[in-house]
Design an enzyme around this catalytic site. Structure first.
Site, PDB file in Angstrom:
ATOM      1  N   TYR A   1      36.888  35.322  33.707  1.00 21.27           N
ATOM      2  CA  TYR A   1      35.976  34.168  33.669  1.00 21.27           C
ATOM      3  C   TYR A   1      34.977  34.309  32.512  1.00 21.27           C
ATOM      4  O   TYR A   1      34.762  35.406  32.003  1.00 21.27           O
ATOM      5  CB  TYR A   1      35.281  33.957  35.018  1.00 21.27           C
ATOM      6  CG  TYR A   1      34.109  34.857  35.326  1.00 21.27           C
ATOM      7  CD1 TYR A   1      34.291  36.076  35.938  1.00 21.27           C
ATOM      8  CD2 TYR A   1      32.808  34.461  35.019  1.00 21.27           C
ATOM      9  CE1 TYR A   1      33.215  36.897  36.235  1.00 21.27           C
ATOM     10  CE2 TYR A   1      31.725  35.266  35.315  1.00 21.27           C
ATOM     11  CZ  TYR A   1      31.932  36.476  35.910  1.00 21.27           C
ATOM     12  OH  TYR A   1      30.860  37.282  36.203  1.00 21.27           O
TER      13      TYR A   1
ATOM     14  N   TYR B   1      37.746  49.769  35.835  1.00 20.75           N
ATOM     15  CA  TYR B   1      38.039  49.027  34.601  1.00 20.75           C
ATOM     16  C   TYR B   1      39.258  49.636  33.901  1.00 20.75           C
ATOM     17  O   TYR B   1      40.137  48.931  33.419  1.00 20.75           O
ATOM     18  CB  TYR B   1      36.849  49.069  33.638  1.00 20.75           C
ATOM     19  CG  TYR B   1      35.610  48.337  34.116  1.00 20.75           C
ATOM     20  CD1 TYR B   1      35.677  47.420  35.166  1.00 20.75           C
ATOM     21  CD2 TYR B   1      34.377  48.546  33.518  1.00 20.75           C
ATOM     22  CE1 TYR B   1      34.552  46.754  35.601  1.00 20.75           C
ATOM     23  CE2 TYR B   1      33.238  47.874  33.947  1.00 20.75           C
ATOM     24  CZ  TYR B   1      33.335  46.983  34.992  1.00 20.75           C
ATOM     25  OH  TYR B   1      32.212  46.323  35.416  1.00 20.75           O
TER      26      TYR B   1
ATOM     27  N   ARG C   1      32.646  52.123  38.975  1.00 23.66           N
ATOM     28  CA  ARG C   1      33.097  50.857  38.386  1.00 23.66           C
ATOM     29  C   ARG C   1      33.939  51.075  37.130  1.00 23.66           C
ATOM     30  O   ARG C   1      34.965  50.444  36.927  1.00 23.66           O
ATOM     31  CB  ARG C   1      31.860  50.021  38.025  1.00 23.66           C
ATOM     32  CG  ARG C   1      31.964  48.619  38.529  1.00 23.66           C
ATOM     33  CD  ARG C   1      30.873  47.727  38.006  1.00 23.66           C
ATOM     34  NE  ARG C   1      29.520  48.234  38.147  1.00 23.66           N
ATOM     35  CZ  ARG C   1      28.471  47.703  37.518  1.00 23.66           C
ATOM     36  NH1 ARG C   1      28.629  46.693  36.724  1.00 23.66           N
ATOM     37  NH2 ARG C   1      27.263  48.191  37.674  1.00 23.66           N
TER      38      ARG C   1
END
Ligand SMILES: C[S@@+](CC[C@H](N)C(=O)[O-])C[C@H]1O[C@@H](n2cnc3c(N)ncnc32)[C@H](O)[C@@H]1O
Length: 258
Positions: A92, A70, A66
């Protein structure tokens, strides 16, 4: 100084209702918009509001780890900043709360002499304060990413509020694949039980994502948490279990100055 400007905005949690006038204008007026949001209605509004809009989803699963994704997203944002006078990036919630790519990109932009500004958005933590009627100032509030909380044995005070993020993906450092969230929750229960009784009530919280909907507020005993299916967007809230004890030396010092 480079003249191009990066504007990072948050879209909030509840569709359209949490979008500030300032952020809305940036999305509509920027030369290019990149976005990473977690529900389809916001996605289609952004696509309609600015024809240049492009989702960053395709980068989110590019690498196994992950964290590598990024960095990839941050680099992609930075490459776009070189091309557009105004680049708006929409994330968000609040755009730098548990959302590393936009923060990396902002730092990269500033280090390279570009203008960059971050506009705050309403995060899930803000919604939690409202829906659970909590004032973080009442006894302090600690907020941790759940895997980080366990791995580093974060030192926390159980007389304060405790908020644990990303508890449905404890130990999941790679994208995406199947995993059983209950395994991670069992380790979390073990760590929390060092300070809280197994009968302590925990809240599994999901803020409403659409106007007119209610938040999900499920209360479970700590002992039952490891058997509780929690949603991917859930955040855990652990209420305090004791009163703080004042330090008498500090108390005396404070008395002397008042
Ligand atoms: C990648 S972070 C994004 C956080 C977002 N930037 C914010 O400001 O809330 C994802 C985590 O945020 C929390 N989260 C996201 N949406 C939520 C919601 N609707 N209700 C409660 N927590 C939420 C969960 O802890 C989830 O694992």
């Amino acid at each position: 100084m480079n003249k191009n400007t990066l504007i990072v905005v948050g879209s909030g949690i509840k569709f359209m209702s949490h979008l500030t006038i300032e952020s809305k204008a940036c999305i509509e007026k920027s030369d290019k918009v990149l976005y990473l949001v977690n529900e389809p209605a916001m996605q289609s509004w952004i696509e309609q509001a600015n024809k240049s809009a492009e989702s960053l989803d395709f980068l989110y699963t590019k690498h196994k780890a992950r964290h590598d994704n990024y960095l990839l997203i941050a680099e992609y944002i930075f490459d776009n900043l070189k091309k557009y006078e105004t680049l708006c990036v929409v994330m968000y919630g609040h755009p730098t709360v548990f959302a590393q790519p936009a923060l990396y990109a902002t730092n990269m932009a500033i280090q390279n002499g570009y203008n960059a500004v971050i506009m705050p958005g309403i995060s899930s933590e803000d919604c939690l304060y409202a829906d659970l009627r909590i004032d973080p100032g009442s006894c302090g509030c600690q907020s941790f990413e759940a895997t980080d909380f366990i791995i580093y044995r974060r030192v926390y005070d159980s007389s304060s509020h405790l908020i644990l993020w990303q508890s449905s993906v404890i130990g999941v450092l790679n994208q995406p694949g199947y995993h059983d969230p209950l395994n991670g929750l069992a380790i979390l229960v073990e760590y929390l039980s060092e300070k809280y009784s197994l009968d302590h009530e925990i809240v599994v919280y999901e803020a409403a994502q659409y106007p007119g909907f209610k938040p999900k507020i499920d209360k479970v005993l700590l002992r039952a948490l490891a058997q509780t299916k929690i949603g991917r967007i859930a955040t855990l809230y652990v209420p305090p279990n004791k009163q703080p004890i004042p330090d008498l030396v500090m108390l005396e010092k404070i008395k002397k100055i008042t």
